[in-house]
Design a protein around this motif. Sequence first.
Motif, PDB file in Angstrom:
ATOM      1  N   HIS A  49       0.964  -1.162  -0.060  1.00 15.60           N
ATOM      2  CA  HIS A  49      -0.192   0.133  -0.028  1.00 15.60           C
ATOM      3  C   HIS A  49       0.783   1.354   0.151  1.00 15.60           C
ATOM      4  CE1 HIS A  49      -3.485   2.483   0.694  1.00 15.60           C
ATOM      5  NE2 HIS A  49      -3.094   2.940   1.548  1.00 15.60           N
ATOM      6  N   GLY A  50       0.784   1.930  -1.070  1.00 20.13           N
ATOM      7  CA  GLY A  50       1.456   3.346  -1.098  1.00 20.13           C
ATOM      8  C   GLY A  50       3.011   3.087  -1.470  1.00 20.13           C
ATOM      9  N   VAL A  51       3.405   1.849  -1.747  1.00 21.73           N
ATOM     10  CA  VAL A  51       5.172   1.728  -1.942  1.00 21.73           C
ATOM     11  C   VAL A  51       5.039   1.026  -3.514  1.00 21.73           C
ATOM     12  CG1 VAL A  51       6.939   0.407  -1.352  1.00 21.73           C
ATOM     13  CG2 VAL A  51       5.169   1.152   0.247  1.00 21.73           C
ATOM     14  N   LEU A  52       5.757   1.643  -4.381  1.00 21.15           N
ATOM     15  CA  LEU A  52       6.182   1.209  -5.673  1.00 21.15           C
ATOM     16  C   LEU A  52       7.548   0.865  -5.896  1.00 21.15           C
ATOM     17  CD1 LEU A  52       3.949   3.867  -5.865  1.00 21.15           C
ATOM     18  CD2 LEU A  52       4.079   3.278  -8.164  1.00 21.15           C
ATOM     19  N   ALA A  53       7.741   0.077  -6.654  1.00 19.02           N
ATOM     20  CA  ALA A  53       9.274  -0.352  -7.067  1.00 19.02           C
ATOM     21  C   ALA A  53       9.460  -0.487  -8.362  1.00 19.02           C
ATOM     22  CB  ALA A  53       9.315  -1.662  -6.302  1.00 19.02           C
ATOM     23  N   GLY A  54      10.799  -0.232  -8.658  1.00 21.66           N
ATOM     24  CA  GLY A  54      11.332  -0.538  -9.905  1.00 21.66           C
ATOM     25  C   GLY A  54      12.609  -0.723 -10.294  1.00 21.66           C
ATOM     26  N   GLY A  55      13.277  -0.996 -11.500  1.00 22.76           N
ATOM     27  CA  GLY A  55      14.707  -1.258 -11.495  1.00 22.76           C
ATOM     28  C   GLY A  55      14.920  -2.610 -11.280  1.00 22.76           C
ATOM     29  N   ASP A  56      16.322  -2.737 -11.133  1.00 24.85           N
ATOM     30  CA  ASP A  56      16.683  -4.340 -10.868  1.00 24.85           C
ATOM     31  C   ASP A  56      16.442  -5.051  -9.780  1.00 24.85           C
ATOM     32  OD1 ASP A  56      18.582  -3.755 -12.904  1.00 24.85           O
ATOM     33  OD2 ASP A  56      20.471  -4.323 -11.958  1.00 24.85           O
ATOM     34  N   VAL A  57      15.790  -4.483  -8.766  1.00 24.06           N
ATOM     35  CA  VAL A  57      14.984  -5.189  -7.598  1.00 24.06           C
ATOM     36  C   VAL A  57      13.801  -5.846  -8.117  1.00 24.06           C
ATOM     37  CG1 VAL A  57      13.205  -3.239  -6.931  1.00 24.06           C
ATOM     38  CG2 VAL A  57      13.963  -4.898  -5.245  1.00 24.06           C
ATOM     39  N   LEU A  58      13.339  -5.743  -9.266  1.00 29.50           N
ATOM     40  CA  LEU A  58      12.272  -6.489  -9.936  1.00 29.50           C
ATOM     41  C   LEU A  58      12.915  -7.582 -10.712  1.00 29.50           C
ATOM     42  CD1 LEU A  58       9.845  -3.682 -11.278  1.00 29.50           C
ATOM     43  CD2 LEU A  58       9.798  -4.878  -8.832  1.00 29.50           C
ATOM     44  N   GLU A  59      13.972  -7.342 -11.385  1.00 28.99           N
ATOM     45  CA  GLU A  59      14.483  -8.162 -12.518  1.00 28.99           C
ATOM     46  C   GLU A  59      15.891  -7.462 -13.023  1.00 28.99           C
ATOM     47  OE1 GLU A  59      13.385 -10.369 -16.473  1.00 28.99           O
ATOM     48  OE2 GLU A  59      12.358  -8.640 -16.037  1.00 28.99           O
ATOM     49  N   LEU A  60      17.029  -8.435 -12.995  1.00 26.42           N
ATOM     50  CA  LEU A  60      18.185  -7.631 -13.824  1.00 26.42           C
ATOM     51  C   LEU A  60      18.048  -7.147 -14.961  1.00 26.42           C
ATOM     52  CD1 LEU A  60      21.234 -10.189 -12.458  1.00 26.42           C
ATOM     53  CD2 LEU A  60      20.367  -7.888 -11.578  1.00 26.42           C
ATOM     54  N   GLY A  61      18.512  -6.028 -15.195  1.00 25.47           N
ATOM     55  CA  GLY A  61      18.146  -5.013 -16.344  1.00 25.47           C
ATOM     56  C   GLY A  61      19.335  -4.146 -16.740  1.00 25.47           C
ATOM     57  N   ILE A  62      19.028  -3.296 -17.496  1.00 28.62           N
ATOM     58  CA  ILE A  62      20.016  -2.411 -17.827  1.00 28.62           C
ATOM     59  C   ILE A  62      19.676  -0.790 -17.023  1.00 28.62           C
ATOM     60  CG2 ILE A  62      20.868  -3.381 -19.856  1.00 28.62           C
ATOM     61  CD1 ILE A  62      19.056  -1.544 -21.567  1.00 28.62           C
ATOM     62  N   ALA A  63      20.682  -0.082 -17.281  1.00 27.93           N
ATOM     63  CA  ALA A  63      20.325   1.121 -16.563  1.00 27.93           C
ATOM     64  C   ALA A  63      18.945   1.758 -16.973  1.00 27.93           C
ATOM     65  CB  ALA A  63      21.516   2.228 -16.667  1.00 27.93           C
ATOM     66  N   GLY A  64      18.996   1.863 -18.532  1.00 33.92           N
ATOM     67  CA  GLY A  64      17.828   2.649 -19.258  1.00 33.92           C
ATOM     68  C   GLY A  64      16.576   1.881 -18.795  1.00 33.92           C
ATOM     69  N   ASN A  65      16.387   0.762 -18.580  1.00 33.23           N
ATOM     70  CA  ASN A  65      15.093   0.210 -18.173  1.00 33.23           C
ATOM     71  C   ASN A  65      14.906   0.661 -16.616  1.00 33.23           C
ATOM     72  OD1 ASN A  65      13.021  -1.510 -18.689  1.00 33.23           O
ATOM     73  ND2 ASN A  65      13.740  -2.934 -17.538  1.00 33.23           N
ATOM     74  N   ALA A  66      15.921   0.682 -15.765  1.00 30.54           N
ATOM     75  CA  ALA A  66      15.555   1.237 -14.368  1.00 30.54           C
ATOM     76  C   ALA A  66      15.063   2.904 -14.275  1.00 30.54           C
ATOM     77  CB  ALA A  66      16.983   1.036 -13.607  1.00 30.54           C
ATOM     78  N   ILE A  67      15.596   3.367 -15.159  1.00 32.74           N
ATOM     79  CA  ILE A  67      15.376   5.053 -15.379  1.00 32.74           C
ATOM     80  C   ILE A  67      13.717   4.815 -15.895  1.00 32.74           C
ATOM     81  CG2 ILE A  67      15.735   6.927 -16.897  1.00 32.74           C
ATOM     82  CD1 ILE A  67      18.745   6.236 -16.709  1.00 32.74           C
ATOM     83  N   LEU A  68      13.496   4.185 -17.052  1.00 31.39           N
ATOM     84  CA  LEU A  68      12.281   4.108 -17.489  1.00 31.39           C
ATOM     85  C   LEU A  68      11.181   3.825 -16.454  1.00 31.39           C
ATOM     86  CD1 LEU A  68       9.984   3.737 -19.766  1.00 31.39           C
ATOM     87  CD2 LEU A  68      10.985   1.760 -20.252  1.00 31.39           C
ATOM     88  N   GLN A  69      11.385   2.722 -15.584  1.00 28.98           N
ATOM     89  CA  GLN A  69      10.782   2.356 -14.550  1.00 28.98           C
ATOM     90  C   GLN A  69      10.451   3.403 -13.496  1.00 28.98           C
ATOM     91  OE1 GLN A  69      11.732  -1.608 -13.496  1.00 28.98           O
ATOM     92  NE2 GLN A  69      10.953  -2.764 -15.362  1.00 28.98           N
ATOM     93  N   GLY A  70      11.595   3.965 -13.255  1.00 30.87           N
ATOM     94  CA  GLY A  70      11.313   5.249 -12.137  1.00 30.87           C
ATOM     95  C   GLY A  70      10.280   6.284 -12.825  1.00 30.87           C
ATOM     96  N   ARG A  71      10.589   6.506 -14.129  1.00 32.34           N
ATOM     97  CA  ARG A  71       9.973   7.727 -14.587  1.00 32.34           C
ATOM     98  C   ARG A  71       8.231   7.240 -14.649  1.00 32.34           C
ATOM     99  NH1 ARG A  71      11.581   7.696 -19.642  1.00 32.34           N
ATOM    100  NH2 ARG A  71       9.713   6.838 -20.591  1.00 32.34           N
ATOM    101  N   ASN A  72       8.091   5.825 -14.934  1.00 31.55           N
ATOM    102  CA  ASN A  72       6.727   5.640 -15.156  1.00 31.55           C
ATOM    103  C   ASN A  72       6.047   5.551 -13.721  1.00 31.55           C
ATOM    104  OD1 ASN A  72       6.740   5.203 -17.709  1.00 31.55           O
ATOM    105  ND2 ASN A  72       7.179   2.741 -17.685  1.00 31.55           N
ATOM    106  N   ALA A  73       6.923   5.077 -12.742  1.00 31.36           N
ATOM    107  CA  ALA A  73       6.387   5.042 -11.417  1.00 31.36           C
ATOM    108  C   ALA A  73       5.967   6.356 -10.948  1.00 31.36           C
ATOM    109  CB  ALA A  73       7.177   4.407 -10.439  1.00 31.36           C
ATOM    110  N   ALA A  74       6.779   7.620 -11.235  1.00 27.87           N
ATOM    111  CA  ALA A  74       6.487   8.780 -10.845  1.00 27.87           C
ATOM    112  C   ALA A  74       5.281   9.624 -11.585  1.00 27.87           C
ATOM    113  CB  ALA A  74       7.811   9.659 -11.132  1.00 27.87           C
ATOM    114  N   GLU A  75       5.229   8.988 -12.622  1.00 29.43           N
ATOM    115  CA  GLU A  75       4.024   9.533 -13.456  1.00 29.43           C
ATOM    116  C   GLU A  75       2.622   9.128 -12.806  1.00 29.43           C
ATOM    117  OE1 GLU A  75       4.663   8.782 -17.571  1.00 29.43           O
ATOM    118  OE2 GLU A  75       5.933  10.506 -17.715  1.00 29.43           O
TER     119      GLU A  75
END
Length: 551
Positions: free
Chosen positions: A395-421
């Motif tokens: 509740h009220g907690v979102l997550a993104g980046g490598d903590v979900l699955e190993l990826g690349i920096a671009g993906n981590a940035i994208l997930q941070g942006r999507n979560a913020a929006e």
Amino acid sequence: MNRDFVAESDRITPAFRPVQVEKAAPCQEGCANCGDIRGWIGTIAQRSKTGLSREEAFARSWRMIADVNPFPSVLGRVCPHPCEQHCNRSTLDEPLAINAMERFLGDWAIEQGLALGRLENVPVETWIGVVGAGPSGLSFAYQMARRGYRVTIYESRAQAGGMLRYGVPDYRLPPEVLDAEIQRILDLGVDLKLNMAVGRDISLEALRARHEKLYLGIGAQMGREIGIPGEKGPSVWTGTDFLSRINCGEEIEVGARVVVVGGGNTAMDAARVARRSGADVTILYRRSREEMPAIEYDIEDALEEGVNLRLLVAPVRLERTPDGKLDSLVARRMQLGEPDSSGRCRPLAVPDSEFRLPLDSLIAAVSQSPGLEGFAALGHKGNWLMTDAHGAVGHGVLAGGDVLELGIAGNAILQGRNAAEQVHFHLQGIEHDASMPESRPDIGPDQVKLDSRPGSEAVRVPKLPGDERITGGVAEVASTISEEQFLAEAERCFSCGFCFGCEQCSMFCTSGCFTKLEEVMPGMYFTLMLDECKECGKCIEVCPCGYLDPA
Ligand SMILES: Cc1cc2nc3c(=O)[nH]c(=O)nc-3n(C[C@H](O)[C@H](O)[C@H](O)COP(=O)(O)OP(=O)(O)OC[C@H]3O[C@@H](n4cnc5c(N)ncnc54)[C@H](O)[C@@H]3O)c2cc1C
């Protein structure tokens, strides 16, 4: 050309009335992180048509990238640039060097001291918390701060940057470049609390009580061991531990012979760092080269630097001398079997194929996983956090980046942006769908007049020769292209599916259907007045970028 047929008296004639249709740029496919690539390249290439000075065009292009990605200089160095694989130009000669261009703009903006802009929002008192100052957490923080929110980041380590600082070696990403792009985010008023580990120095529950919303970008910090006998003891490190120590300035004695186990980017970086100490370095990978998860050019770079690659070999056990010193690695040969759940061929041991490799140290770069102590209350699957359909892990907690699955920096940035929006829309009561971009038709190489221009090679990124890299220590291997190269590369863009103001349509139109706009910009050069249109279709035929379609 597609044709619609219309009735004219009793005859059926083809109708070629033009309509301007912006297409989805192929470079954008597989990359949501360089912003509107066609748009920012077009801003440079069309600057004289649109009345921009070179500096104005550079700054505007940089802002178009920074809108979605506050790390152009960093990603211009480390991103495996999937965008280039989709470039229509590759059908003609070579794809645009988008990554090298992004790096140029990023470096230029740092030199100019450009600041990140805020969006037109009044300050919001809602206090947002972020755990982890890696690219994902920083991207989230940036997107919230520019919308006016009060943001605090809690970071367990002494410096921000995550794996970009503690994993990627300095010869690929100089720390001052990372520092500059992080500082710009902090300059938006983001509060960064260093040496503050959630779960150790402060509990998740305390943060949940303090902040309206929390974003977890804690990455996957734990290097995995191989799990072979003899592994525990001196002169054995996991890849992430080894690289983190080096990046913190620790001097590590690796000895003359180093074995690195693994086929991913961490293995390549660990091997290349070890090689810079003058050691003889061998990477062992249990599958074939085609299955190696490392980026191809990173493998090439390692080979150029004299790293040995032994494929279809797996470690069995480490043997130590009575005083605990590493002596040799017993390994066995492998062969490929049927594909496993990852789609890669399963490595199978070749019977009676064991052999010994003498070594002084071993780096196990086989995988990583997140450290989830203190986060047990959140949704997870095994060692990884798992989001629900709304990107939340609690509740009220979102997550993104490598903590979900190993990826690349671009993906981590994208997930941070999507979560913020997502958080912003939720807090402001904005319907999420309202922000969804309209879907646009694709445009392939056959819809662009690739033969309308002569072929040309893409710019080559200058690189240090392999032997100089070894002696050069942390000297950056690849350089930024020059301004002349950057401008020439921008001219190679075909602006697929988006008007770039060539004026061919208006020149060929005998009915005056195309009226030039007083204020032009990429994609917006002409309005259409079709009252006098003879439906000859010439404008559609000559349009080199495929922007005009039959209505
Ligand atoms: C050696 C190596 C090389 C790589 N090379 C590339 C490359 O060339 N190109 C590329 O695109 N990607 C590369 N990657 C992958 C890329 O670095 C990651 O995908 C990216 O950094 C993930 O970002 P993140 O923010 O999710 O996590 P991270 O970058 O791992 O950041 C997580 C942050 O959270 C902090 N943290 C963790 N737990 C806590 C806690 N409990 N409390 C507070 N803070 C916490 C950590 O200290 C860290 O700063 C590489 C990775 C490694 C390991």
